[in-house]
Design a protein around this motif. Structure first.
Motif: not given
Length: 149
Positions: A17, A34, A107, A135-140
């Protein structure tokens, strides 16, 4: 369970984590990373397609049932992709050829953020101890702890 096995299991879970593994190249965007990762994954799938074998072996049981001894036979099935390891190596080589290396980015901790606001980095910087992920809005997203707003 032995105490040391439980302790090691907890450490592994917590360590998972605290950082994430990714391909990285300074000066690119996370979106480009990506896209390149997807491109290399697609190339690896095309060059090394799955080679599935079906492994079946008998399982016997139960040895006794009401009404007398009886043996029931059924088949346990495992699906194994023999090309999975080679496909992973082809993908890794593709990313390496594109200039990426595999890294672990930590993180950000609550103490590091401590009420400060940071702007997400548009391009990936050279990695040092001031770079971490949130982590923000499901993204890193990556931030530089040396550059609060």
């Amino acid at each position: 369970m032995k105490p040391y096995v439980l302790g090691i299991s907890i450490l592994i879970a917590v360590a998972g984590c605290t950082s994430f593994g990714t391909y990285y190249k300074p000066g690119t965007t996370l979106e480009k990373i990506d896209r390149d990762t997807l491109s290399c994954r697609t190339r690896a799938e095309r060059e090394v397609p799955p080679r599935i074998i079906i492994d079946r072996y008998p399982v016997y049981g139960p040895p006794r049932t009401p009404g007398g001894p009886r043996v029931i036979l059924y088949w346990e099935t495992n699906y194994i992709d023999l090309n999975e390891g080679l496909r992973d190596r082809v993908r890794a080589q593709c990313m390496s050829d594109a200039g990426y290396e595999r890294v672990a980015i930590p993180y950000c901790t609550e103490e590091q953020l401590a009420g400060k606001t940071f702007k997400p980095l548009a391009k990936t910087p050279k990695l040092d101890e001031s770079i971490c992920a949130v982590r923000r809005d499901g993204k890193r997203i990556l931030i530089d702890l040396d550059k609060p707003l």
